[in-house]
Design an enzyme around this catalytic site. Structure first.
Site, PDB file in Angstrom:
ATOM      1  N   ASP A   1       5.495   4.370   1.581  1.00  0.00           N
ATOM      2  CA  ASP A   1       5.622   5.750   2.157  1.00  0.00           C
ATOM      3  C   ASP A   1       6.911   5.879   3.576  1.00  0.00           C
ATOM      4  O   ASP A   1       7.071   6.673   3.524  1.00  0.00           O
ATOM      5  CB  ASP A   1       5.039   6.160   1.811  1.00  0.00           C
ATOM      6  CG  ASP A   1       4.986   7.111   0.561  1.00  0.00           C
ATOM      7  OD1 ASP A   1       5.737   6.867  -0.709  1.00  0.00           O
ATOM      8  OD2 ASP A   1       3.878   7.831   0.495  1.00  0.00           O
TER       9      ASP A   1
ATOM     10  N   SER B   1       0.758  -0.412  -0.019  1.00  0.00           N
ATOM     11  CA  SER B   1      -0.305   0.448   0.075  1.00  0.00           C
ATOM     12  C   SER B   1       0.938   1.119  -0.025  1.00  0.00           C
ATOM     13  O   SER B   1       1.847   1.492   0.512  1.00  0.00           O
ATOM     14  CB  SER B   1      -0.631   0.173   0.916  1.00  0.00           C
ATOM     15  OG  SER B   1       0.102   0.533   2.272  1.00  0.00           O
ATOM     16  N   LYS B   2       0.207   2.809  -0.365  1.00  0.00           N
ATOM     17  CA  LYS B   2       0.909   3.498  -0.630  1.00  0.00           C
ATOM     18  C   LYS B   2       1.541   3.440   0.953  1.00  0.00           C
ATOM     19  O   LYS B   2       2.603   4.477   0.696  1.00  0.00           O
ATOM     20  CB  LYS B   2       0.095   4.806  -1.175  1.00  0.00           C
ATOM     21  CG  LYS B   2       0.959   6.043  -1.179  1.00  0.00           C
ATOM     22  CD  LYS B   2       0.795   6.975  -2.508  1.00  0.00           C
ATOM     23  CE  LYS B   2       1.496   8.132  -2.924  1.00  0.00           C
ATOM     24  NZ  LYS B   2       2.709   8.276  -2.447  1.00  0.00           N
ATOM     25  N   ARG B   3       0.528   4.206   2.358  1.00  0.00           N
ATOM     26  CA  ARG B   3       1.532   4.053   2.804  1.00  0.00           C
ATOM     27  C   ARG B   3       2.805   3.374   3.884  1.00  0.00           C
ATOM     28  O   ARG B   3       3.597   3.888   4.217  1.00  0.00           O
ATOM     29  CB  ARG B   3       0.034   3.987   3.833  1.00  0.00           C
ATOM     30  CG  ARG B   3       0.696   4.707   5.455  1.00  0.00           C
ATOM     31  CD  ARG B   3      -1.014   5.117   6.444  1.00  0.00           C
ATOM     32  NE  ARG B   3      -0.116   3.564   7.715  1.00  0.00           N
ATOM     33  CZ  ARG B   3       0.754   3.700   8.821  1.00  0.00           C
ATOM     34  NH1 ARG B   3       1.291   5.019   8.306  1.00  0.00           N
ATOM     35  NH2 ARG B   3       0.530   3.725  10.060  1.00  0.00           N
TER      36      ARG B   3
END
Ligand code: GLU
Length: 281
Positions: free
Chosen positions: A258, A253-255
């Site tokens: 990142d 997931s992006k979270r």
């Protein structure tokens, strides 16, 4: 120790995240398997985006992951004179021209469907008088590698550009076509270097025999093959690793992708947990 030399080359424009950790595991695992060494190179030529605190954290994160590099860290910002010399060499040979177009002008001149970065843009040098006038007015410019001039300079070698890809085991020669990238930027008025130039220069200078990088840079390797041919630099063998997947085999997931590594560390994750989370266990 064998003559296998690879490198990890992060840009300190932010903290290392799981994608970087994934790449680092691939790099160090390959070196370990080959009995070779890993060099650490900090790709900090973009001085507007790179920060010393990010670099310090990168070194700390790698150390925490148990990944040791050989010799001193090479910091690209300390070697602008070397990149400038390469640019001058290419300019003397008529391979590089000044491009004064703005981003908007380039976007308008791009072929339909081209990539938003630099894909496909082909320009041409301005008459000397117009160049002089624009320079006198202080206009910004990029230094672009002319694909047309490169093709003329290399002759039949241009159509035979290739590199060795070892991603699936045995090395196989892959044709390299730099045309989708157009006339790439090799430097700018204020910065006599670009990623392509500094990366290929340093791989050659540092005796890198194997470049292990993400699949996302595979296509761009064609530009590197072109630069290597123009500069007569030795060409490393390439291995492209898949981009990071979560433990369930799905894209992270992006979270999760990142988040800086320190956040995982503070949460109690171990380097082995990170290996599992990046599909490298
Ligand atoms: N600095 C580049 C990056 O972080 C290096 C990639 C490469 O040349 O392998 O993506």
């Amino acid at each position: 120790m064998t003559d296998f030399v690879t490198r990890f080359a992060p840009s300190p424009t932010g903290y290392l995240h799981l994608g970087h950790a994934c790449s680092a595991f691939h790099v160090w695992d390959a070196a370990r398997a080959a009995g070779g060494q890993v060099l650490l190179r900090i790709e900090d030529i973009d001085q507007t985006r790179c920060r010393p605190e990010y670099e310090a954290e990168i070194l700390e994160d790698l150390t925490w992951l148990g990944l040791e590099w050989t010799g001193p860290v090479r910091r690209q910002s300390e070697h602008f004179d070397e990149y400038e010399a390469v640019l001058q060499n290419l300019r003397r040979r008529g391979l590089v021209y000044r491009c004064f177009r703005t981003r908007r002008e380039i976007a308008a001149a791009m072929p339909a469907g081209a990539r938003p970065d630099e894909g496909g843009f082909v320009g041409r040098p301005l008459p000397a008088s117009e160049e002089d006038a624009r320079i006198a007015r202080g206009e910004a410019y990029a230094l672009r590698l002319s694909l047309a001039a490169a093709r003329d300079a290399l002759g039949p070698r241009y159509t035979r550009l290739s590199y060795l890809d070892e991603s699936t085991g045995a090395a196989r020669a892959v044709p390299a076509d730099p045309r989708p990238f157009g006339d790439v930027v090799l430097g700018r008025k204020e910065t006599p270097a670009s990623y392509h130039l500094a990366c290929c220069h340093d791989d050659a200078l540092q005796g890198v025999t194997h470049v292990i990088r993400g699949e996302d840079i595979r296509e761009m390797t064609a530009v590197h093959a072109l630069l290597q041919a123009l500069m007569d630099w030795p060409q490393p063998v390439y291995r492209f690793h898949p981009l990071i997947l979560g433990p369930d085999g799905k894209k992270l997931s992006k979270r999760a992708g990142d988040r800086g590594l320190r956040a995982w560390r503070d949460e109690g994750k171990t380097p082995d947990d990170l290996r599992r989370m990046t599909g490298n266990s």
